[in-house]
Design a protein around this motif. Structure first.
Motif, PDB file in Angstrom:
ATOM      1  N   GLU A 171      -3.276  -7.204   4.135  1.00 27.30           N
ATOM      2  CA  GLU A 171      -2.968  -8.026   2.966  1.00 27.30           C
ATOM      3  C   GLU A 171      -3.688  -7.526   1.725  1.00 27.30           C
ATOM      4  OE1 GLU A 171      -3.922 -11.967   4.204  1.00 27.30           O
ATOM      5  OE2 GLU A 171      -1.934 -12.322   5.099  1.00 27.30           O
ATOM      6  N   GLU A 172      -4.905  -7.009   1.891  1.00 30.59           N
ATOM      7  CA  GLU A 172      -5.637  -6.472   0.748  1.00 30.59           C
ATOM      8  C   GLU A 172      -4.998  -5.187   0.230  1.00 30.59           C
ATOM      9  OE1 GLU A 172      -9.595  -5.999   2.175  1.00 30.59           O
ATOM     10  OE2 GLU A 172     -10.149  -8.107   1.851  1.00 30.59           O
ATOM     11  N   LYS A 218      -1.714  -4.202   0.734  1.00 27.42           N
ATOM     12  CA  LYS A 218      -0.268  -4.287   0.498  1.00 27.42           C
ATOM     13  C   LYS A 218       0.117  -4.226  -0.982  1.00 27.42           C
ATOM     14  CE  LYS A 218       3.813  -7.037   1.659  1.00 27.42           C
ATOM     15  NZ  LYS A 218       4.549  -5.879   2.188  1.00 27.42           N
ATOM     16  N   PRO A 219      -0.518  -4.980  -1.898  1.00 23.66           N
ATOM     17  CA  PRO A 219      -0.099  -4.906  -3.304  1.00 23.66           C
ATOM     18  C   PRO A 219      -0.198  -3.492  -3.880  1.00 23.66           C
ATOM     19  CG  PRO A 219      -1.514  -6.803  -2.952  1.00 23.66           C
ATOM     20  CD  PRO A 219      -1.570  -5.995  -1.694  1.00 23.66           C
ATOM     21  N   TYR A 220      -1.252  -2.767  -3.504  1.00 22.05           N
ATOM     22  CA  TYR A 220      -1.425  -1.404  -4.016  1.00 22.05           C
ATOM     23  C   TYR A 220      -0.324  -0.487  -3.507  1.00 22.05           C
ATOM     24  CZ  TYR A 220      -3.234   3.348  -4.361  1.00 22.05           C
ATOM     25  OH  TYR A 220      -3.366   4.693  -4.601  1.00 22.05           O
ATOM     26  N   ASP A 256       2.636  -1.253  -2.198  1.00 25.12           N
ATOM     27  CA  ASP A 256       3.955  -1.646  -2.683  1.00 25.12           C
ATOM     28  C   ASP A 256       4.178  -1.133  -4.101  1.00 25.12           C
ATOM     29  OD1 ASP A 256       4.543  -2.895  -0.325  1.00 25.12           O
ATOM     30  OD2 ASP A 256       4.223  -4.939  -1.062  1.00 25.12           O
ATOM     31  N   LYS A 257       3.171  -1.311  -4.941  1.00 31.07           N
ATOM     32  CA  LYS A 257       3.283  -0.845  -6.325  1.00 31.07           C
ATOM     33  C   LYS A 257       3.305   0.677  -6.387  1.00 31.07           C
ATOM     34  CE  LYS A 257       3.627  -2.970  -9.340  1.00 31.07           C
ATOM     35  NZ  LYS A 257       4.836  -3.391 -10.095  1.00 31.07           N
ATOM     36  N   GLU A 273       6.870   1.677  -5.517  1.00 30.56           N
ATOM     37  CA  GLU A 273       7.786   1.322  -6.601  1.00 30.56           C
ATOM     38  C   GLU A 273       7.602   2.256  -7.797  1.00 30.56           C
ATOM     39  OE1 GLU A 273       8.252  -2.318  -9.821  1.00 30.56           O
ATOM     40  OE2 GLU A 273       7.401  -2.746  -7.846  1.00 30.56           O
ATOM     41  N   THR A 274       6.354   2.499  -8.166  1.00 26.65           N
ATOM     42  CA  THR A 274       6.069   3.306  -9.355  1.00 26.65           C
ATOM     43  C   THR A 274       6.447   4.767  -9.167  1.00 26.65           C
ATOM     44  OG1 THR A 274       4.236   1.833  -9.942  1.00 26.65           O
ATOM     45  CG2 THR A 274       4.269   4.003 -10.976  1.00 26.65           C
ATOM     46  N   LYS A 297       4.812  -9.810   8.022  1.00 24.29           N
ATOM     47  CA  LYS A 297       5.099 -10.932   7.122  1.00 24.29           C
ATOM     48  C   LYS A 297       4.091 -12.053   7.313  1.00 24.29           C
ATOM     49  CE  LYS A 297       8.320 -11.074   4.865  1.00 24.29           C
ATOM     50  NZ  LYS A 297       8.539 -10.626   3.471  1.00 24.29           N
ATOM     51  N   GLY A 347      -0.381   2.582   4.320  1.00 22.62           N
ATOM     52  CA  GLY A 347       0.088   1.195   4.258  1.00 22.62           C
ATOM     53  C   GLY A 347       0.905   0.824   5.482  1.00 22.62           C
ATOM     54  N   GLU A 373      -0.067  -2.187   8.254  1.00 22.43           N
ATOM     55  CA  GLU A 373       0.866  -3.284   8.547  1.00 22.43           C
ATOM     56  C   GLU A 373       1.277  -3.278  10.015  1.00 22.43           C
ATOM     57  OE1 GLU A 373       3.630  -4.911   6.075  1.00 22.43           O
ATOM     58  OE2 GLU A 373       3.052  -3.892   4.242  1.00 22.43           O
TER      59      GLU A 373
END
Length: 285
Positions: A40-41, A43-45, A47-48, A51-52, A173, A227, A231
């Motif tokens: 969870e820590e 995941k945001p990095y 995912d971005k 995307e980027t 999830k 990542g 997960e």
């Protein structure tokens, strides 16, 4: 009806199994908390990052670069992430099924970079080419492990051994929801989620696109791999905890049923003994 001795032996056996499943559930719960926090820590990095960098590469245009130019090879490479152990419900099979049950990933057209002994066992039986095995990484995944895998797959991609790179992993999830996913890493399609206006706005690199892409792409691939590993580890422990919880509940139900069966057999034995005693007494009199 089985004898009381047989029923008692069966009950003792199930009770022993229940103790094991309870212990495995507790272990999986502890491991899940740690793995869940890391996933969870991170995941945001990641995912971005996906995307980027996907957006950057999709706007790159017709730049000639070793990581972006089309390959003549029709083979596909898949980084497959499963577990080293079973007893996790359908966790391992859900990932291998992404390959074995897909017409797009036939064994003769796929190179596998494997993480997890269970995946290796299954895919080897189906005739897949296991190019490298990194199963030990699952036990304690580190970022440098993802870098090592990234370096190897990018080297093979550059050498033209395959034309497309994918990663098969399990998206975490929540504790009970885990989604087997096949994600394409390279090459990035120019049509991926870009509007017509965005497609016209090509990316400018300073000072040189070759140097910039040589730095960006390895970090991008490494980030996706790391990542995916985090997960998958969280998903595996969540799946094992759920499986052991279900097994414990089933064992508890079996113990109750065996207890009832034992009591019925005991009552039947007592009734039979009383009948024999009464019959014997009547015969004497």
């Amino acid at each position: 009806m089985p004898s009381m001795r047989d029923i008692q032996r069966r009950k003792v056996s199930v009770e022993s199994t229940e103790q094991i499943t309870k212990a495995m559930k507790l272990v999986a719960t502890v491991k899940l908390q740690k793995a869940k926090q890391r996933a969870e820590e991170a995941k945001p990095y990641f995912d971005k990052m996906y995307e980027t960098v996907s957006s950057i590469l999709a706007r790159t245009g017709d730049v000639e670069h070793k990581y972006l130019k089309p390959s003549e090879s029709k083979k596909k490479a898949v980084i497959v992430i499963t577990g080293n152990r079973g007893l996790a419900g359908g966790y391992n099979n859900n990932i291998t099924n992404l390959l074995t049950k897909s017409e797009d990933f036939k064994s003769e057209d796929v190179i596998v970079y494997n993480l997890g002994k269970k995946g290796k066992e299954t895919l080897s039986r189906f005739g897949y080419d296991i190019r490298e095995d990194y199963s030990e990484v699952i036990n304690n995944p580190m970022y440098r492990d993802a870098m090592e895998i990234s370096d190897r797959v990018l080297e093979d991609f550059e050498n033209g051994e395959f034309g497309e790179l994918y990663i098969a992993y399990t998206v975490f999830k929540n504790t009970v929801s885990h989604i087997p996913t096949m994600l394409k890493i390279l090459p990035v399609s120019k049509e991926d989620s870009l509007s017509e206006e965005d497609r016209l706005a090509l990316m400018n690199y300073e000072p040189d696109e070759d140097d910039a892409l040589s730095l960006i792409v390895p970090k991008y691939v490494t980030s996706i791999i790391y990542g995916g590993i985090l997960e998958s580890v969280a998903s595996e422990n969540g799946a094992r905890m759920s499986a052991m919880d279900s097994a414990t509940s089933n064992a508890d139900e079996m113990i109750k049923d065996l207890g009832l069966l034992y009591n019925r057999a005991r009552q039947s034995s007592i009734t039979q003994e009383l009948t024999e005693i009464i019959a014997g007494a009547e015969a004497i009199s």
